[in-house]
Design a protein around this motif. Structure first.
Motif, PDB file in Angstrom:
ATOM      1  N   GLU A 195       0.835  -1.208   0.000  1.00 51.48           N
ATOM      2  CA  GLU A 195       0.000   0.000   0.000  1.00 51.48           C
ATOM      3  C   GLU A 195       0.868   1.255   0.000  1.00 51.48           C
ATOM      4  O   GLU A 195       0.588   2.222  -0.709  1.00 51.48           O
ATOM      5  CB  GLU A 195      -0.941  -0.005   1.205  1.00 51.48           C
ATOM      6  CG  GLU A 195      -1.917   1.134   1.196  1.00 51.48           C
ATOM      7  CD  GLU A 195      -2.852   1.148   0.021  1.00 51.48           C
ATOM      8  OE1 GLU A 195      -3.214   2.256  -0.432  1.00 51.48           O
ATOM      9  OE2 GLU A 195      -3.219   0.060  -0.501  1.00 51.48           O
ATOM     10  N   LYS A 200       2.306   1.808  -3.440  1.00 52.55           N
ATOM     11  CA  LYS A 200       1.277   2.334  -4.352  1.00 52.55           C
ATOM     12  C   LYS A 200       1.113   3.833  -4.168  1.00 52.55           C
ATOM     13  O   LYS A 200       1.004   4.576  -5.134  1.00 52.55           O
ATOM     14  CB  LYS A 200      -0.067   1.652  -4.089  1.00 52.55           C
ATOM     15  CG  LYS A 200      -0.255   0.340  -4.770  1.00 52.55           C
ATOM     16  CD  LYS A 200      -1.720  -0.067  -4.672  1.00 52.55           C
ATOM     17  CE  LYS A 200      -1.821  -1.313  -3.832  1.00 52.55           C
ATOM     18  NZ  LYS A 200      -3.192  -1.746  -3.583  1.00 52.55           N
ATOM     19  N   GLN A 201       1.126   4.288  -2.920  1.00 57.77           N
ATOM     20  CA  GLN A 201       0.957   5.704  -2.629  1.00 57.77           C
ATOM     21  C   GLN A 201       2.156   6.526  -3.103  1.00 57.77           C
ATOM     22  O   GLN A 201       1.997   7.632  -3.589  1.00 57.77           O
ATOM     23  CB  GLN A 201       0.728   5.921  -1.132  1.00 57.77           C
ATOM     24  CG  GLN A 201      -0.510   5.270  -0.577  1.00 57.77           C
ATOM     25  CD  GLN A 201      -1.784   5.764  -1.247  1.00 57.77           C
ATOM     26  OE1 GLN A 201      -1.938   6.955  -1.506  1.00 57.77           O
ATOM     27  NE2 GLN A 201      -2.691   4.865  -1.520  1.00 57.77           N
ATOM     28  N   GLU A 218       4.113   5.791  -5.599  1.00 53.63           N
ATOM     29  CA  GLU A 218       4.113   5.824  -7.058  1.00 53.63           C
ATOM     30  C   GLU A 218       3.128   6.858  -7.600  1.00 53.63           C
ATOM     31  O   GLU A 218       3.305   7.357  -8.697  1.00 53.63           O
ATOM     32  CB  GLU A 218       3.787   4.429  -7.614  1.00 53.63           C
ATOM     33  CG  GLU A 218       4.890   3.433  -7.347  1.00 53.63           C
ATOM     34  CD  GLU A 218       4.489   1.997  -7.646  1.00 53.63           C
ATOM     35  OE1 GLU A 218       3.325   1.766  -8.061  1.00 53.63           O
ATOM     36  OE2 GLU A 218       5.341   1.119  -7.475  1.00 53.63           O
ATOM     37  N   ASN A 219       2.078   7.162  -6.849  1.00 48.70           N
ATOM     38  CA  ASN A 219       1.073   8.128  -7.305  1.00 48.70           C
ATOM     39  C   ASN A 219       1.539   9.482  -7.016  1.00 48.70           C
ATOM     40  O   ASN A 219       1.745  10.409  -6.987  1.00 48.70           O
ATOM     41  CB  ASN A 219      -0.276   7.881  -6.651  1.00 48.70           C
ATOM     42  CG  ASN A 219      -0.870   6.556  -7.105  1.00 48.70           C
ATOM     43  OD1 ASN A 219      -0.594   6.108  -8.204  1.00 48.70           O
ATOM     44  ND2 ASN A 219      -1.660   5.942  -6.257  1.00 48.70           N
TER      45      ASN A 219
END
Length: 93
Positions: A86, A89-90, A92-93
């Motif tokens: 998680e 993912k954060q 990468e955004n």
């Protein structure tokens, strides 16, 4: 109860203070194998064995004057991997 599930120390405060007299607070892992000891200037990471704190910390993190601990969170079992995924993912955004 769900929020403060691991709210008890796995080692006595007296043992902590005998090893690190300047200790202000401590967090112990749910597996009872790590103690995170907070002082005014540092965070000491010690391993625990047989209800004792190892003499030499595995890590010392120096605190800057304005830095404070606001929360301690532990993850065991499958959760460390889920948290890592998680987090990545954060990032990468």
């Amino acid at each position: 109860k769900e929020i403060v599930y691991y709210d008890e120390l796995s080692i006595s405060w007296n043992r902590i203070k005998s090893k690190v007299p300047e200790a202000l607070d401590v967090f112990t892992s749910p597996n009872e194998d790590i103690a995170i000891i907070l002082t005014h200037n540092n965070i000491f990471v010690h391993t625990l064995e047989n209800d004792k704190i190892n003499n030499v910390p595995v890590e010392i993190i120096e605190l800057k004057p304005a830095e404070k601990i606001v929360m301690a969170e532990w993850a065991v079992g499958r959760y460390p991997k889920l948290w890592e995924e998680e987090f990545l993912k954060q990032v990468e955004n």
